[in-house]
Scaffold this motif. Structure first.
Motif, PDB file in Angstrom:
ATOM      1  N   LEU A 107       0.827  -1.209   0.000  1.00  0.00           N
ATOM      2  CA  LEU A 107       0.000   0.000   0.000  1.00  0.00           C
ATOM      3  C   LEU A 107       0.862   1.260   0.000  1.00  0.00           C
ATOM      4  CD1 LEU A 107      -2.846   1.186   0.176  1.00  0.00           C
ATOM      5  CD2 LEU A 107      -2.653   1.084   2.667  1.00  0.00           C
ATOM      6  N   LYS A 108       1.891   1.240   0.856  1.00  0.00           N
ATOM      7  CA  LYS A 108       2.746   2.426   0.976  1.00  0.00           C
ATOM      8  C   LYS A 108       3.494   2.686  -0.338  1.00  0.00           C
ATOM      9  CE  LYS A 108       4.447   5.707   3.333  1.00  0.00           C
ATOM     10  NZ  LYS A 108       4.128   6.590   4.416  1.00  0.00           N
ATOM     11  N   THR A 111       1.075   4.674  -2.233  1.00  0.00           N
ATOM     12  CA  THR A 111       0.627   5.987  -1.759  1.00  0.00           C
ATOM     13  C   THR A 111       1.761   6.989  -1.583  1.00  0.00           C
ATOM     14  OG1 THR A 111       0.746   5.183   0.523  1.00  0.00           O
ATOM     15  CG2 THR A 111      -1.396   5.069  -0.569  1.00  0.00           C
ATOM     16  N   LYS A 123      -5.722   9.801   4.261  1.00  0.00           N
ATOM     17  CA  LYS A 123      -5.592   8.357   4.161  1.00  0.00           C
ATOM     18  C   LYS A 123      -6.630   7.765   3.198  1.00  0.00           C
ATOM     19  CE  LYS A 123      -5.570   4.865   7.828  1.00  0.00           C
ATOM     20  NZ  LYS A 123      -5.793   3.648   7.442  1.00  0.00           N
ATOM     21  N   GLU A 124      -7.864   8.233   3.359  1.00  0.00           N
ATOM     22  CA  GLU A 124      -8.945   7.636   2.578  1.00  0.00           C
ATOM     23  C   GLU A 124      -8.746   7.839   1.075  1.00  0.00           C
ATOM     24  OE1 GLU A 124     -13.276   8.608   3.288  1.00  0.00           O
ATOM     25  OE2 GLU A 124     -12.611   7.823   5.235  1.00  0.00           O
ATOM     26  N   GLU A 127      -5.833   5.838  -0.228  1.00  0.00           N
ATOM     27  CA  GLU A 127      -6.104   4.407  -0.349  1.00  0.00           C
ATOM     28  C   GLU A 127      -7.069   4.120  -1.496  1.00  0.00           C
ATOM     29  OE1 GLU A 127      -7.043   2.828   3.511  1.00  0.00           O
ATOM     30  OE2 GLU A 127      -5.008   3.242   4.251  1.00  0.00           O
ATOM     31  N   ARG A 128      -7.985   5.045  -1.722  1.00  0.00           N
ATOM     32  CA  ARG A 128      -8.904   4.857  -2.844  1.00  0.00           C
ATOM     33  C   ARG A 128      -8.128   4.905  -4.163  1.00  0.00           C
ATOM     34  NH1 ARG A 128     -12.214   9.184  -2.903  1.00  0.00           N
ATOM     35  NH2 ARG A 128     -12.836   8.688  -0.761  1.00  0.00           N
ATOM     36  N   ALA A 130      -4.973   4.225  -4.534  1.00  0.00           N
ATOM     37  CA  ALA A 130      -4.153   3.011  -4.614  1.00  0.00           C
ATOM     38  C   ALA A 130      -4.984   1.852  -5.166  1.00  0.00           C
ATOM     39  CB  ALA A 130      -3.589   2.664  -3.235  1.00  0.00           C
ATOM     40  N   GLU A 131      -6.192   1.702  -4.642  1.00  0.00           N
ATOM     41  CA  GLU A 131      -7.043   0.606  -5.091  1.00  0.00           C
ATOM     42  C   GLU A 131      -7.363   0.737  -6.580  1.00  0.00           C
ATOM     43  OE1 GLU A 131     -10.561  -0.079  -2.746  1.00  0.00           O
ATOM     44  OE2 GLU A 131     -11.534  -1.217  -4.355  1.00  0.00           O
ATOM     45  N   LEU A 147      -2.227  -5.979   1.608  1.00  0.00           N
ATOM     46  CA  LEU A 147      -1.751  -4.625   1.311  1.00  0.00           C
ATOM     47  C   LEU A 147      -0.681  -4.140   2.274  1.00  0.00           C
ATOM     48  CD1 LEU A 147      -5.104  -2.873   0.366  1.00  0.00           C
ATOM     49  CD2 LEU A 147      -3.210  -3.441  -1.158  1.00  0.00           C
ATOM     50  N   HIS A 148      -0.689  -4.718   3.490  1.00  0.00           N
ATOM     51  CA  HIS A 148       0.253  -4.209   4.489  1.00  0.00           C
ATOM     52  C   HIS A 148       1.519  -5.048   4.583  1.00  0.00           C
ATOM     53  CE1 HIS A 148      -2.450  -1.072   5.772  1.00  0.00           C
ATOM     54  NE2 HIS A 148      -3.428  -1.955   5.637  1.00  0.00           N
TER      55      HIS A 148
END
Ligand SMILES: Nc1ncnc2c1ncn2[C@@H]1O[C@H](COP(=O)(O)OP(=O)(O)O)[C@@H](O)[C@H]1O
Ligand SMILES: [Mg+2]
Lengths: 262, 285
Positions: A107-108, A111, A123-124, A127-128, A130-131, A147-148
């Motif tokens: 994930l990182k 982002t 964050k939101e 992450e959106r 990223a998805e 993701l983590h």
């Protein structure tokens, strides 16, 4: 200049330590198409690609002259007059060897670019984004439950697709690929080839490949580079079926040895 | 027995011998400290750590003031040494061919080998000497911290540099290709990759300066009081060991052993931590 040109390279010379690497290359890369750059290894394909997004400036001994225009926001702009950080966001780069940030999470990896470049905030939103981009790169289903986890845990092919997704997250308009399937298995090679073809709807794709077959599978246009010079440029069909230059013919029929000077 | 086997046996023997040569003095020093100092600590388990020293003949007392002084001195030394050492190390790794990086490497190589007492003398002359001192006119605790920082900086710098050099170049290029700036690349991508290595570098530097006495004596002098001001002399554990250990008084000597035990345990603890970090160091993908 034609509206159809995404990257225009004019009389590009690159030298490193007084050694001429690129010797006056001029080429117009068409918009929303896949252009494959082929040529023996050592002929300067990587340096040409890196001159476009100015990654070449990481080599302090490299000298660049000539002009590189890139179409950003539908306007051709001098790459060397732009802020390099902005240029590199708009002109994504995928490396020969998958290079996710190995210690950062999947994930990182997605982002960090948008966050530090201020493309998405919070964050939101990050992450959106990223998805969305992992989906665009066709990796989401494989990583959505991990993701983590650190990125080095992914397979080579997944790492490379993560790198593509990571570049997409910066909302580029042009994406440069440097032999992106080197060392990958057939499955991942196929997926990345399909991805490049799919991506040309939204982006301009310039892909170095040393495989003529791959160029045949993905390219709309082909540029043949040899010994720092552009030997031939044209539609994929014409270059592969009826090359105008003898060297091109020798290369695509597998008869030019790497590193041999014309 | 073949010649090769004989040679193997010889090398193995030599290896064990050198291990013994290393281990015996360490065990012996530890043993002496435990036996001679342990008794004193056990007789005053709280007082020893919290109380100030007493004049000879009075009896009792502790090394609380020296612990406090050392904390202050090492704290300021870390505050100066860690950022400077880290930045220098990062610069040497990330701009490795630049003239400044080369000069920095050269200087740190010399400084690492420099006798620490000389670092103390130079610091004294520049900062606090009556004649040439820039910041004060007599021994002062801040000067000791400065000297300790100077001793620590090249060690931290070189270790941080080594840590950064283990990062594959592709990772850097990846960061720049995302449009990250130099400082974002260094602090947001590269530094997290070698966090453990940087921690190790700091701990090695700390272990090196925690036991130094000569540069402290030269710059700060000797104090038997609680820490009061940065511009006054302050006490410290290594200097206390030096003063008490050389004194003719039995109870001071016992306290010197006890303080040695504490210092040794501290340094070994730091070394142990450093090793744990080294093991956790990221090994790449
Ligand atoms: N970092 C570098 N320093 C000096 N010369 C380099 C460097 N990278 C590449 N070159 C030289 O530049 C030429 C072109 O390299 P490159 O663009 O990587 O070729 P290709 O990608 O076509 O295999 C080669 O002769 C290579 O030796
Ligand atoms: Mg290449």
């Amino acid at each position: 200049m034609s509206d159809n040109v995404a990257v225009s390279v004019r009389d590009l010379h690159v030298s490193i330590d007084k050694k001429d690497i690129l010797k006056g290359i001029s080429i117009d890369f068409p918009k929303n198409a896949v252009t494959a750059i082929i040529g023996p290894s050592g002929s300067g394909k990587t340096m040409l690609l890196r001159s476009i997004n100015r990654l070449i400036e990481l080599l302090p001994r490299a000298r660049v002259s000539g002009k590189v225009l890139v179409r950003i926001k539908n306007e051709l702009q001098d790459a060397y007059a732009l802020d390099p950080s902005y240029l590199r966001r708009k002109v994504g780069y995928v490396f020969q060897k998958p290079n996710p940030f190995p210690h950062l999470s999947i994930l990182k990896n997605m982002t960090i670019g948008p966050m530090l470049n201020g493309i998405a905030k919070g964050k939101e939103n990050l992450e959106r984004l990223a998805e969305e981009k992992l989906k665009e790169a066709g990796l989401w289903d494989e990583v959505k439950d991990r993701l983590h986890e650190a990125a080095w845990k992914l397979s080579g092919g997944q790492q490379q697709r993560l790198c593509i997704a990571r570049a997409l997250a910066l909302q580029p308009e042009i994406i440069l690929f440097d032999e992106p399937t080197t060392g990958l298995d057939l499955y991942n090679t196929k997926r990345i080839e399909e991805l490049m073809v799919r991506l040309k709807e939204k982006y301009t794709i310039i892909a170095v490949t040393h495989s003529v077959d791959q160029a045949g599978r993905i390219a709309d246009f082909i540029a043949f580079i040899y010994n720092g010079k552009l030997i031939e440029f044209g539609s994929a069909a014409s270059v592969l079926k009826s090359p105008a230059n003898e060297l091109t013919e020798l290369f695509i029929t597998g008869r030019v040895l790497d590193g041999v000077t014309a | 027995m073949s010649l090769k086997k004989l040679r193997d046996a010889l090398y193995t023997g030599l290896a064990y011998l050198s291990l013994l040569l290393l281990a015996v003095p360490l065990a012996w020093i530890l043993f002496e400290c435990i036996v001679r100092g342990g008794a004193y600590i056990l007789s005053r388990p709280v007082e020893f750590f919290t109380d100030i020293g007493r004049p000879p003949g009075v009896g009792g007392g502790g090394i609380g003031h020296a612990i406090q002084g050392s904390l202050y001195m090492l704290g300021l030394a870390l505050l100066i040494g860690v950022p400077v050492g880290m930045l220098a190390g990062i610069y040497m790794a990330e701009r490795r061919d630049s003239p400044i990086a080369k000069a920095a490497r050269f200087v740190s190589d010399i400084l690492v080998e420099f006798p620490t007492i000389l670092v103390g003398i130079v610091t004294y002359a520049f900062l606090v000497s009556k004649v040439t001192g820039l910041l004060a006119t007599g021994p002062a605790a801040f000067a000791a911290s400065f000297a300790l920082a100077m001793i620590m900086i090249p060690i931290v710098a070189r270790s941080v540099e080594t840590a950064f050099l283990t990062i594959p170049n592709e990772v850097r290029e990846g960061a720049y290709a995302l449009g990250l700036l130099d400082r974002q690349t260094v602090f947001r991508v590269l530094l997290p990759a070698v966090r453990a290595g940087v921690m190790t570098a700091v701990l090695i530097g700390l272990a090196k300066i925690a036991g130094e006495s000569a540069p402290i004596i030269v710059t700060n002098g000797i104090s038997n009081f609680w820490f009061s001001k940065w511009t006054e002399p302050a006490p410290s554990i290594p200097v206390l060991i030096y003063v008490y250990g050389l004194s003719p008084f039995k109870e001071w000597q016992a306290q010197a052993w006890a303080a040695s035990l504490i210092l040794l345990l501290l340094i070994m603890g730091v070394g142990f931590l450093a090793r744990r970090f080294t093991k956790k160091m990221w090994t790449g993908a």
